[in-house]
Design an enzyme around this catalytic site. Sequence first.
Site, mmCIF file in Angstrom:
data_model
loop_
_atom_site.group_PDB
_atom_site.id
_atom_site.type_symbol
_atom_site.label_atom_id
_atom_site.label_comp_id
_atom_site.label_asym_id
_atom_site.label_seq_id
_atom_site.Cartn_x
_atom_site.Cartn_y
_atom_site.Cartn_z
ATOM 1 C CG HIS A 149 -6.849 -0.019 -5.069
ATOM 2 N ND1 HIS A 149 -6.927 0.227 -3.720
ATOM 3 C CD2 HIS A 149 -5.582 -0.454 -5.299
ATOM 4 C CE1 HIS A 149 -5.755 -0.027 -3.145
ATOM 5 N NE2 HIS A 149 -4.922 -0.452 -4.085
ATOM 6 C CG ASP A 156 -2.833 0.395 -1.553
ATOM 7 O OD1 ASP A 156 -2.835 -0.832 -1.715
ATOM 8 O OD2 ASP A 156 -2.865 1.200 -2.500
ATOM 9 C CD GLU A 218 1.590 -2.475 -5.239
ATOM 10 O OE1 GLU A 218 1.834 -1.815 -6.266
ATOM 11 O OE2 GLU A 218 0.437 -2.543 -4.749
ATOM 12 C CG HIS A 221 -2.325 -4.275 -3.211
ATOM 13 N ND1 HIS A 221 -2.583 -3.330 -4.177
ATOM 14 C CD2 HIS A 221 -3.185 -5.289 -3.448
ATOM 15 C CE1 HIS A 221 -3.548 -3.764 -4.978
ATOM 16 N NE2 HIS A 221 -3.936 -4.951 -4.547
#
Length: 239
Positions: A149, A156, A218, A221
């Site tokens: 990130h 996200d 995830e 993500h």
Amino acid sequence: MRAELATFAALALAVLPPLAHADGTPALSPATTAAQAGLVDIRQLAPDIAEDIKYAGSDNFVGAPVDGYLASKCLLLKPAAEALARVERDLRASHQRLKVFDCYRPARAVKHFVRWAGDLSDQRTKAAHYPRLDKSALLGDYIAPVSGHSRGATVDLTLMQCDAQDARCTPLDMGTDFDYFGTLANTDSPEATPAQHANRDVLKRAMEREGFRNYAMEWWHYTLAPEPTPNVIYDVPVQ
């Protein structure tokens, strides 16, 4: 003239990304503002995109506002922001919308996560975020000392279904909430129901059409590929 050249050199150092370290770890950009880093607010390109920037408040796994989040904003490098705006635009034809939880993440925020993970006495958010895991297991696959990130091209998010008038939009059932640490959050988890897998697949296909790639652990993500600055992390505050 010398003063002008010195000013130009200083600006160039702030704007041009450094190279990665010899061991392959990303270099820290000297940028001190979002503009110097080339980060833009997604709402410049998608003015009414839905946002719930979790780390700007206390509704997150840390249980408090996270270092570096001085405002509830989604900042991304311009190519990633433009791609995300296209995803949002395309989804609206199906009365669907994105809801963003996190975008660019300052390096200081990642350090905050690591400090929190090391404090095993703080179990306030266990029930919501890691009910099946011991907190000592979070460092590594779930919380790393360097986050993608911080490179400015990862987001996200989840997907919402709206009514025919686009007046009411409801998040689709993805099987877990955002930042659930556990195998149920894995995008292809066998623990998820067929309906939850179907919802995850709709989001995944929409993001992949514009060049985003999912992180398999995830469902929420996504990272733009190729990344604009794959060897650089930023630490300018979100404000």
